[in-house]
Motif scaffolding. Sequence first.
Motif, PDB file in Angstrom:
ATOM      1  N   PHE A   2      25.455  34.762  34.178  1.00  0.00           N
ATOM      2  CA  PHE A   2      25.407  36.215  33.984  1.00  0.00           C
ATOM      3  C   PHE A   2      26.814  36.797  34.027  1.00  0.00           C
ATOM      4  CE2 PHE A   2      21.157  35.235  35.480  1.00  0.00           C
ATOM      5  CZ  PHE A   2      20.372  36.013  34.651  1.00  0.00           C
ATOM      6  N   GLU A   3      27.028  37.782  33.179  1.00  0.00           N
ATOM      7  CA  GLU A   3      28.303  38.501  33.164  1.00  0.00           C
ATOM      8  C   GLU A   3      28.014  39.980  33.378  1.00  0.00           C
ATOM      9  OE1 GLU A   3      30.967  39.395  29.494  1.00  0.00           O
ATOM     10  OE2 GLU A   3      31.660  37.502  30.318  1.00  0.00           O
ATOM     11  N   LEU A   4      28.817  40.616  34.238  1.00  0.00           N
ATOM     12  CA  LEU A   4      28.576  42.019  34.554  1.00  0.00           C
ATOM     13  C   LEU A   4      28.836  42.922  33.348  1.00  0.00           C
ATOM     14  CD1 LEU A   4      30.199  42.353  38.086  1.00  0.00           C
ATOM     15  CD2 LEU A   4      27.782  42.112  37.530  1.00  0.00           C
ATOM     16  N   THR A   5      28.019  43.952  33.233  1.00  0.00           N
ATOM     17  CA  THR A   5      28.231  44.977  32.216  1.00  0.00           C
ATOM     18  C   THR A   5      29.156  46.053  32.783  1.00  0.00           C
ATOM     19  OG1 THR A   5      26.343  46.266  32.978  1.00  0.00           O
ATOM     20  CG2 THR A   5      25.911  44.563  31.322  1.00  0.00           C
ATOM     21  N   VAL A  46      47.365  39.012  42.600  1.00  0.00           N
ATOM     22  CA  VAL A  46      48.389  38.594  41.638  1.00  0.00           C
ATOM     23  C   VAL A  46      48.618  37.088  41.725  1.00  0.00           C
ATOM     24  CG1 VAL A  46      50.838  38.759  41.052  1.00  0.00           C
ATOM     25  CG2 VAL A  46      49.528  40.836  41.555  1.00  0.00           C
ATOM     26  N   THR A  47      48.774  36.580  42.941  1.00  0.00           N
ATOM     27  CA  THR A  47      49.052  35.139  43.088  1.00  0.00           C
ATOM     28  C   THR A  47      47.843  34.280  42.743  1.00  0.00           C
ATOM     29  OG1 THR A  47      48.563  35.339  45.456  1.00  0.00           O
ATOM     30  CG2 THR A  47      50.880  35.438  44.799  1.00  0.00           C
ATOM     31  N   SER A  48      46.621  34.843  42.855  1.00  0.00           N
ATOM     32  CA  SER A  48      45.439  34.061  42.469  1.00  0.00           C
ATOM     33  C   SER A  48      45.399  33.812  40.970  1.00  0.00           C
ATOM     34  CB  SER A  48      44.159  34.776  42.913  1.00  0.00           C
ATOM     35  OG  SER A  48      43.898  35.922  42.113  1.00  0.00           O
ATOM     36  N   MET A  49      46.134  34.626  40.227  1.00  0.00           N
ATOM     37  CA  MET A  49      46.187  34.458  38.778  1.00  0.00           C
ATOM     38  C   MET A  49      47.302  33.505  38.339  1.00  0.00           C
ATOM     39  SD  MET A  49      45.574  38.437  37.677  1.00  0.00           S
ATOM     40  CE  MET A  49      44.178  39.356  38.327  1.00  0.00           C
ATOM     41  N   VAL A  50      48.157  33.109  39.285  1.00  0.00           N
ATOM     42  CA  VAL A  50      49.233  32.160  38.979  1.00  0.00           C
ATOM     43  C   VAL A  50      48.729  30.762  39.297  1.00  0.00           C
ATOM     44  CG1 VAL A  50      51.601  31.468  39.459  1.00  0.00           C
ATOM     45  CG2 VAL A  50      50.968  33.891  39.560  1.00  0.00           C
ATOM     46  N   LYS A  51      48.371  30.012  38.264  1.00  0.00           N
ATOM     47  CA  LYS A  51      47.821  28.674  38.439  1.00  0.00           C
ATOM     48  C   LYS A  51      48.960  27.659  38.445  1.00  0.00           C
ATOM     49  CE  LYS A  51      43.867  30.778  37.766  1.00  0.00           C
ATOM     50  NZ  LYS A  51      42.973  31.159  38.876  1.00  0.00           N
ATOM     51  N   LEU A  65      36.561  42.404  44.765  1.00  0.00           N
ATOM     52  CA  LEU A  65      37.586  42.612  43.747  1.00  0.00           C
ATOM     53  C   LEU A  65      37.697  41.397  42.827  1.00  0.00           C
ATOM     54  CD1 LEU A  65      39.733  44.630  42.821  1.00  0.00           C
ATOM     55  CD2 LEU A  65      41.343  43.527  44.384  1.00  0.00           C
ATOM     56  N   GLN A  66      37.631  40.206  43.394  1.00  0.00           N
ATOM     57  CA  GLN A  66      37.640  38.985  42.579  1.00  0.00           C
ATOM     58  C   GLN A  66      36.424  38.953  41.649  1.00  0.00           C
ATOM     59  OE1 GLN A  66      39.575  36.414  42.008  1.00  0.00           O
ATOM     60  NE2 GLN A  66      41.172  36.577  43.562  1.00  0.00           N
ATOM     61  N   LEU A  67      35.299  39.404  42.167  1.00  0.00           N
ATOM     62  CA  LEU A  67      34.085  39.444  41.353  1.00  0.00           C
ATOM     63  C   LEU A  67      34.228  40.406  40.186  1.00  0.00           C
ATOM     64  CD1 LEU A  67      31.102  38.756  40.874  1.00  0.00           C
ATOM     65  CD2 LEU A  67      30.513  40.475  42.583  1.00  0.00           C
ATOM     66  N   ILE A  68      34.886  41.527  40.429  1.00  0.00           N
ATOM     67  CA  ILE A  68      35.080  42.508  39.367  1.00  0.00           C
ATOM     68  C   ILE A  68      36.040  41.986  38.298  1.00  0.00           C
ATOM     69  CG2 ILE A  68      36.059  44.792  38.855  1.00  0.00           C
ATOM     70  CD1 ILE A  68      35.016  45.707  41.590  1.00  0.00           C
ATOM     71  N   VAL A  69      37.101  41.332  38.740  1.00  0.00           N
ATOM     72  CA  VAL A  69      38.147  40.888  37.816  1.00  0.00           C
ATOM     73  C   VAL A  69      37.750  39.627  37.057  1.00  0.00           C
ATOM     74  CG1 VAL A  69      40.510  39.992  37.698  1.00  0.00           C
ATOM     75  CG2 VAL A  69      39.989  41.945  39.153  1.00  0.00           C
ATOM     76  N   ASP A  70      37.119  38.678  37.747  1.00  0.00           N
ATOM     77  CA  ASP A  70      36.821  37.383  37.120  1.00  0.00           C
ATOM     78  C   ASP A  70      35.428  36.912  37.516  1.00  0.00           C
ATOM     79  OD1 ASP A  70      37.167  35.042  35.702  1.00  0.00           O
ATOM     80  OD2 ASP A  70      38.236  34.014  37.320  1.00  0.00           O
ATOM     81  N   PRO A  71      34.381  37.561  37.015  1.00  0.00           N
ATOM     82  CA  PRO A  71      33.024  37.224  37.460  1.00  0.00           C
ATOM     83  C   PRO A  71      32.466  35.969  36.795  1.00  0.00           C
ATOM     84  CG  PRO A  71      32.930  38.964  35.833  1.00  0.00           C
ATOM     85  CD  PRO A  71      34.391  38.687  36.072  1.00  0.00           C
TER      86      PRO A  71
END
Length: 230
Positions: A16-19, A70-75, A115-121
């Motif tokens: 499922f992806e949030l609307t 921000v750092t969670s997006m730096v892989k 916030l993580q759920l909102i950005v990358d669900p």
Amino acid sequence: MSIFAKEIAEEGGSYFELTGAGYGILAAVMLSALLGACFLSGRGREKGKGRKFGTRQLVFSAMAMALGMVTSMVKVVDMPMGGSVTLFSMFFICLIGYWYGLRGGLMTAAAYGVLQLIVDPYIISIPQMLTDYIFAFGALGLSGIFSKSKNGLIKGYLVGVTGRYFFTVLSGIIFFGSYAAGYNMPALLYSLAYNGAYMGPEAAVTILLTALPPVSQGLAKVKAMAVSEG
């Protein structure tokens, strides 16, 4: 679920992806939770029952959450089984518990999970969403258990990461165990290996770095500023 989330079909399953409405509801819930916590904490201070969740704590907590996002997006490294080693993202969330104790740590870490759920669900069910986002990220706030202990940051970080690891392993067994067959593993071993492969290296490097005297001394000064009432 059609109003707040839509089902995405993929080979081998669906999720499922949030609307837009779903994002709005989650943002409103997170904001309401933070405002409610601030109100209740302020009433507790008036009655002599605890530290007020004041402006300084809000600012430092928001700063740490922003750095965590921000750092969670730096892989740094993408692991073969899946998941990525990030640039110390868990550390910044554990800092909040180290600064403000268990209550502040858990509350802010749970908000970070939203916030993580909102950005990358990635949602396959409500129980999975709660386990992977609210409980797993929220567990990083367990770092607050050792906020007043000697070497409390390292102890708290270990407890927070272990808490997140527990919930992600649990989620892997319950909701993603079917993937284990592709690696000829039992679901438990698959989940332990999958989640440990990206959390373990990040945790090890973080602990080594924070144990360095110049770093630990600098972090102690930051904590002094964060908890100062002046």
